[in-house]
Design an enzyme around this catalytic site. Structure first.
Site, PDB file in Angstrom:
ATOM      1  N   GLU A   8       3.344   1.504   3.035  1.00 19.28           N
ATOM      2  CA  GLU A   8       4.399   0.483   2.976  1.00 19.28           C
ATOM      3  C   GLU A   8       5.439   0.807   1.907  1.00 19.28           C
ATOM      4  O   GLU A   8       6.642   0.674   2.137  1.00 19.28           O
ATOM      5  CB  GLU A   8       3.771  -0.897   2.698  1.00 19.28           C
ATOM      6  CG  GLU A   8       2.989  -1.452   3.870  1.00 19.28           C
ATOM      7  CD  GLU A   8       2.096  -2.617   3.507  1.00 19.28           C
ATOM      8  OE1 GLU A   8       1.690  -3.361   4.415  1.00 19.28           O
ATOM      9  OE2 GLU A   8       1.760  -2.791   2.302  1.00 19.28           O
ATOM     10  N   ASP A  15      -5.938  -8.158   1.730  1.00 25.36           N
ATOM     11  CA  ASP A  15      -6.018  -9.623   1.615  1.00 25.36           C
ATOM     12  C   ASP A  15      -6.891 -10.014   0.426  1.00 25.36           C
ATOM     13  O   ASP A  15      -6.567 -10.908  -0.350  1.00 25.36           O
ATOM     14  CB  ASP A  15      -6.638 -10.237   2.883  1.00 25.36           C
ATOM     15  CG  ASP A  15      -5.759 -10.094   4.122  1.00 25.36           C
ATOM     16  OD1 ASP A  15      -4.585  -9.709   3.975  1.00 25.36           O
ATOM     17  OD2 ASP A  15      -6.261 -10.382   5.219  1.00 25.36           O
ATOM     18  N   ASN A  70       0.860  -1.186   0.000  1.00 24.28           N
ATOM     19  CA  ASN A  70       0.000   0.000   0.000  1.00 24.28           C
ATOM     20  C   ASN A  70       0.899   1.241   0.000  1.00 24.28           C
ATOM     21  O   ASN A  70       2.121   1.129   0.008  1.00 24.28           O
ATOM     22  CB  ASN A  70      -0.985  -0.011   1.178  1.00 24.28           C
ATOM     23  CG  ASN A  70      -0.293  -0.021   2.539  1.00 24.28           C
ATOM     24  OD1 ASN A  70       0.787   0.551   2.719  1.00 24.28           O
ATOM     25  ND2 ASN A  70      -0.913  -0.671   3.517  1.00 24.28           N
TER      26      ASN A  70
END
Length: 316
Positions: A205, A270, A202
């Site tokens: 990150e 996820d 993301n």
């Protein structure tokens, strides 16, 4: 370049034949729901009278659950403790049709994330965890080598809990076997993911790894440099309300977020990577799978807690 929102479809039969091997850190997501009627006389905190408890697959277990909910097949390789939480989690996972391969480390505390919910808001989260022993992780690599030929794609779900200490060895084996390798990364050292097919950080990150960017042009340069340094086929940046951008050898491909009420972003990453893995395992290219993974992420943020998307929802 911007991709159409809903570019391709794929048959349920084709999805059902796709086999994804999920490897990574699992956790038990516990939710305690309660009524909040007053403030504690002991400290300025709400008193939550617990009325309901719920347990869900968390971490890599939620990723594997997303794969099977979509209609594909999934195996889950992980290391857990030999405790109450691990047995609860294994029963939850087995009940979904996922093939489980749980390595047990008696000294490990299975990761549990306990969320206390009052008035539909998360008031508190408690994490219980520690790190697995290296010998248990070494046996995991041997199991990985046995499972690899039976699967069409490999997905590494890294939550930074220590379960992927040998990820570089496993990537090398999967690459040699010609399997697509998708990674949800953690931490600031992406060199351990060298030679994977795609990583899906993301914004936060990615910023930890490549630094801040001033504009789209600088972002593209930095992502392409990272991709080339690590020998990746693609870097897929998930951007919340800005959608998703894939940086690959052809340049970049962007899909816009689909406007909807955002109820809960828990587990959206996820769902995105699980959908990508299932579709790539079924024979789609990353560029073909991208709009569908974006749609899946958009659907799941409209649900509370770690959630999943079905074939019917995705192709409605």
């Amino acid at each position: 370049m911007t991709a159409p929102l809903h570019a391709m479809t794929i048959s349920r039969e084709k999805i059902s034949e796709a086999r994804v091997l999920v490897v990574g850190d699992v956790m038990l997501d516990r939710y305690w729901y309660g009524a909040v009627d007053r403030i504690s006389p002991e400290a300025p905190v709400p008193i939550v009278r617990i009325t309901r408890e719920e347990e869900r697959n968390g971490g890599a277990a939620n990723v594997a659950y997303n794969v099977v909910t979509l209609g594909a097949q999934s195996s889950l390789l992980t290391v857990v403790g030999n405790d109450e939480a691990s047995h609860k989690l294994e029963a939850l996972v087995a009940g979904t049709g996922i093939n489980t391969h749980f390595g047990r480390d008696a000294d490990l505390k299975t990761t549990v994330k306990l969320r206390v919910i009052g008035r539909q808001q998360q008031l508190l989260r408690l994490d219980f965890e520690n790190t697995p022993k290296t010998e248990v992780l070494a046996s995991q690599t041997a199991t990985f080598a046995k499972l690899l030929p039976e699967h069409d794609a490999v997905l590494f779900s890294d939550y930074g809990k220590g379960g992927l200490a040998h990820v570089s060895d496993m990537i090398a084996r999967a690459r040699a076997a010609g399997k697509p390798i998708l990674i949800d990364p953690k931490g600031t050292d992406y060199s351990r993911y060298k030679d994977a097919s795609v990583i899906t950080p993301n914004r936060f990150e990615l910023q930890q790894v490549i630094g801040a960017w001033l504009d789209e042009s600088e972002l593209q340069t930095k992502c392409q440099n990272l991709r080339e340094q690590l020998g990746l086929d693609g870097v897929l940046l998930t951007r919340s309300e800005e959608g998703m951008t894939l940086f690959d050898a052809q340049g970049q491909l962007h899909v816009s977020a689909q406007a909807r009420e955002v109820f809960d972003v828990t587990g959206a990453g996820d769902t995105v990577i699980a959908t990508m893995a299932a579709l790539v395992a079924a024979g789609m290219s990353m560029r073909e799978a991208l709009p569908l993974a974006n749609r899946a992420g958009g659907l799941v943020v409209g649900k509370f807690g770690t959630a999943t998307v079905s074939y019917e929802e995705l192709f409605a």
